[in-house]
Design a protein around this motif. Structure first.
Motif, PDB file in Angstrom:
ATOM      1  N   LYS A   1      16.113  57.893   1.141  1.00 40.48           N
ATOM      2  CA  LYS A   1      15.968  59.441   0.359  1.00 40.48           C
ATOM      3  C   LYS A   1      14.754  60.208   1.207  1.00 40.48           C
ATOM      4  N   VAL A   2      14.969  61.440   1.530  1.00 40.01           N
ATOM      5  CA  VAL A   2      14.156  62.303   1.793  1.00 40.01           C
ATOM      6  C   VAL A   2      13.431  63.272   0.786  1.00 40.01           C
TER       7      VAL A   2
ATOM      8  N   GLU B   1      10.246  65.933  -0.407  1.00 38.66           N
ATOM      9  CA  GLU B   1       9.152  66.841  -0.031  1.00 38.66           C
ATOM     10  C   GLU B   1       7.636  66.330  -0.752  1.00 38.66           C
TER      11      GLU B   1
ATOM     12  N   GLY C   1      22.016  61.170   8.399  1.00 41.00           N
ATOM     13  CA  GLY C   1      23.496  61.269   8.348  1.00 41.00           C
ATOM     14  C   GLY C   1      24.194  60.658   9.506  1.00 41.00           C
TER      15      GLY C   1
ATOM     16  N   LEU D   1      11.586  67.693   8.391  1.00 36.95           N
ATOM     17  CA  LEU D   1      12.513  67.214   7.294  1.00 36.95           C
ATOM     18  C   LEU D   1      13.944  67.518   7.645  1.00 36.95           C
ATOM     19  N   ASP D   2      14.248  68.628   8.226  1.00 37.61           N
ATOM     20  CA  ASP D   2      15.866  68.656   8.898  1.00 37.61           C
ATOM     21  C   ASP D   2      16.291  67.752   9.696  1.00 37.61           C
TER      22      ASP D   2
ATOM     23  N   ASN E   1      16.971  64.357   7.945  1.00 40.74           N
ATOM     24  CA  ASN E   1      18.331  64.514   7.048  1.00 40.74           C
ATOM     25  C   ASN E   1      19.281  64.272   8.504  1.00 40.74           C
TER      26      ASN E   1
END
Lengths: 153, 588
Positions: free
Chosen positions: B35-36, B38, B28, B20-21, B24
């Motif tokens: 859009k990320v 969960e 960036g 996930l990180d 993102n």
């Protein structure tokens, strides 16, 4: 302790008197069912102590001995069993120097709790250390986590 | 564009947070507008998806969904570059055919909302038509109509016995009393089953709605959920859901603006398997030891506090709103002639894709094992599946085309039960499996009636003798005779079904019993008392860990020289085998 117990008795009277709930509240407060608590309940409520012990020894949840400050929970459910829970449990017992039916270390710090099924069957075998789930556990993982726990104590 | 990263417990364990990180950071860096999100993060028991392939990442682009499996942080840059920017799917990392067959064979009714909606929000439940059925029932339908609808749907109790739910409600409706109760049995004590927990944690309002409809049908003013204290998250979510329902007027006085009063209380079980039995459960709610009593009178006439009481299982109740909303014909369209609808199974053990699955009744065991489960994890031969837990039995590999329904399983000597399904492979000893379950029922026997209390103890002793190499030639006959007595003479279902694991393993795996008794061998090398341990000198690194682990001083050896085990001193505990990291300890 006594004032706490009297509070529990009052709550018990208000909610209509259910032995199981009273013992559950007692255990939540003290971690186990102290003998003195049962004796006080018996005197105050006019219920024979044997009835409290009858209930307390019937259900797996109740403990009559103090519990260690930290808890290692090993699941013995079917899925964990076929994936080697027995081996992990004997490894934990060796690590904690627990003999036979003994479930709490001599220093009273760690209790090993064997439970029937925690419902984490898809990550079997499962060991919990102070509530943190370690899925697909091995003897090595369990021992490592106990060593980590020891370091923190 | 939307990216969904699996953040259920399995996803997190596989590194979902890092993935996930990475997304993102990469988005960036490349300034891609996406859009990320969960997946499943609010549903802490698992998404009921194919967790074995985590981290799963969904990419939604131009209206199509693409799923990648086994995603690691270092794979993220390429997915962003080629797929999100370039519009070309990264074919190497796509989910394979197994992903497809995992979902294709399943029909989700009870589990439809689990993992998809936020279980802690009543709005989320109402957004998927939640409480529509209850509202409709209270506004415009009679109890008799509801009972008829449930009867026509063919729904049978999902807790184990399979009693027709509509009929139970009809009996409850006909019972004459000013006070009646409905109880939701969430005392899921079968080791190896966790569907009730998943349903309550994933969609607690569905269970409440089912109870409301049931209460109206039998005209009960009070409800209880009897739930295991071992499921703290489920208890918390249920409590939250009850408060929410109460604040909207769905519980309490005059629910849904009708003249009907109904409210629900939670009762925590204290850990006794026998409390799954109706009369024991009632005794436990009353604060007594959970001991069953003879029936009749049945709870439906004399139950809790001697009042008419209907007890339904969690999964049964969670089916109700769907049946009312979609009609009995829709529900009866799934399954077989006598076993309608879907059933949730907890597929675990030696299977590639373990987890909760929901399938139409009547699906074959082969479809479940091979297509949904993905086959045996180790690649070793499939041996058997244990269904129904301590009350059930084993179905051998040779019967893989059996259909999963009440009748077919009963004929094969097992039961559907609550839906536990433990897959066993060549490494599992069937005598040990039987012993495991008898150990469980023996410990959980309440002790009230002699056939169960003493009988299960004698069964266990006999099995222990066999697995420790002290079996005698007539032990199989002894087991069969004992089992017959326990089955026919025990007071409640616990005793009446306790011998099933023994009888079904004798029926299908008699040769394994023979090997233990006659040849003093455990073919699967599980029963420790039948194994002899030795050290392979070529593999031994003389690390000394077996020497330290041995409790009986049977291991000897000096530094840098291969160690040895003295068979005369060996107590066959297997500690040396467990600790050896080099595979030098051999067992025979």
């Amino acid at each position: 302790m006594e004032s706490r117990l009297r509070e529990l008795i009052e709550r018990h009277r208000e909610t209509g008197g259910n032995i199981i709930s009273l013992l559950q509240d007692t255990q939540e407060a003290f971690g186990y069912i102290p003998r003195d608590a049962v004796m006080l309940f018996s005197r105050e409520l006019g219920i024979a102590a044997s009835r409290f012990y009858g209930v307390a020894t019937f259900y797996a949840q109740f403990r009559l001995k103090p519990v260690g400050r930290h808890k290692v929970t090993a699941c013995c459910g079917t899925a964990c069993h076929v994936r080697g829970a027995d081996r992990i449990i004997s490894g934990i017992q060796r690590e904690l120097h627990l003999a036979g039916e003994q479930d709490t270390t001599d220093d009273g710090l760690i209790t090993l709790d064997k439970v029937a099924c925690l419902g984490f069957c898809s990550f079997a075998p499962v060991v919990l250390v102070d509530g943190a789930v370690h899925g697909k556990a091995t003897t090595d993982i369990a021992i490592r986590e106990i060593k980590n726990l020891r370091k923190k104590i | 564009m939307i990216i969904r990263v699996c953040m259920g417990p399995a996803g997190i364990a596989a590194g979902g947070k890092q993935v996930l990180d990475a997304f993102n950071a990469e988005l960036g860096r490349t300034q891609v507008a996406a859009k990320v999100l969960e997946n499943c993060s609010s549903h802490q028991v698992g998404c009921l998806g194919l967790c074995a392939r985590d981290v799963l990442v969904e990419v939604h682009r131009d209206g199509t969904k693409t799923v990648y499996q086994y995603v690691k942080p270092d794979m993220v840059a390429r997915i962003v570059q080629e797929h999100l920017i370039g519009g070309k799917v990264v074919k190497d990392w796509l989910v394979d055919a197994a992903y497809d067959s995992f979902y294709r064979k399943q029909v989700k009714v009870v589990l439809a909302d689990c993992g998809r909606i936020d279980p802690e929000s009543i709005d989320a439940y109402e957004s998927v038509k939640g409480y529509e059925a209850a509202r409709d029932v209270l506004a415009s339908r009679t109890p008799e109509e509801i009972i008829e609808e449930i009867k026509m749907s063919g729904l049978r109790g999902r807790g184990g016995a399979g009693f027709p739910t509509g009929l139970k409600w009809e009996l409850g409706r006909k019972a004459k009393s000013d006070v009646k109760y409905i109880i939701c049995n969430a005392d899921e004590g079968d080791p190896g089953a966790f569907m009730d927990r998943a349903v309550i944690e994933g969609s607690p309002h569905a269970v409440i709605e089912g109870m409301i409809i049931g209460a109206y049908a039998i005209q009960a003013g009070h409800g209880y959920v009897y739930i295991r204290a071992e499921y703290p998250l489920a208890v918390e979510r249920l409590r939250m859901a009850l408060d929410q329902a109460r604040s909207r007027g769905y519980l309490g006085k005059g629910i849904f603006r009708s003249k009907f009063d109904f409210d629900i209380k939670i009762k925590l079980g204290a850990g006794a398997f026998v409390c799954g039995e109706e009369t024991a459960l009632i005794a436990s709610i009353e604060g007594q030891r959970g001991m069953p009593r003879p029936k009749p009178p049945f709870p439906v006439n004399k139950g809790l506090w001697q009042k008419p009481t209907v007890i339904n299982n969690v999964e049964t109740l969670a089916n109700i709103p769907h049946i009312i909303r979609n009609g009995c014909g829709w529900y009866a369209g799934f399954g077989t002639e006598r076993s309608r609808g879907t059933k949730v199974f907890a597929l675990t053990g030696k299977i590639k894709n373990p987890g909760l699955i929901e399938v139409p009744m009547g699906i074959t065991l082969r479809e479940i094992i091979e297509e949904i489960g993905g086959g045996i994890e180790s690649g070793k031969p499939f041996k058997a599946v244990q269904t129904g837990g301590p009350s059930g039995g084993c179905i051998p590999a040779s019967m893989m085309d059996i259909t999963m329904d009440y009748e077919a399983l009963a004929k094969a000597g097992s039961i559907v039960g609550s839906g536990g399904m433990i897959v066993l492979d060549a490494d599992d000893c069937m005598v040990n499996v039987a012993k495991y379950f008898v150990q469980f029922t023996q410990a959980e026997s309440c002790g009230k009636c002699v056939p169960c209390r003493v009988g299960t103890k004698r069964l266990l002793e006999t099995l222990e003798r066999i697995t420790s190499g002290k079996g005698s030639p007539n032990d199989i006959e002894l087991l069969e005779e004992l089992s017959g007595g326990i089955k026919s003479l025990s007071l409640c279902g616990l005793g009446q079904t306790a011998p099933n694991p023994v009888l079904s393993t004798i029926k299908y795996f008699r040769d394994e019993y023979d090997a233990h008794i006659r040849d003093r061998k455990c073919p699967a090398k599980v029963c420790k008392g039948l194994l002899t341990y030795s050290i392979d000198a070529a593999k031994c690194k003389a690390c000394g860990s077996c020497l330290k682990a041995c409790p009986s001083g049977a291991v000897s050896g000096e530094k840098k020289k291969p160690h040895k085990i003295d068979p005369a001193k060996c107590v066959r505990c297997g500690a040396c085998f467990d600790v050896c990291k080099f595979g030098a300890v051999e067992r025979e």
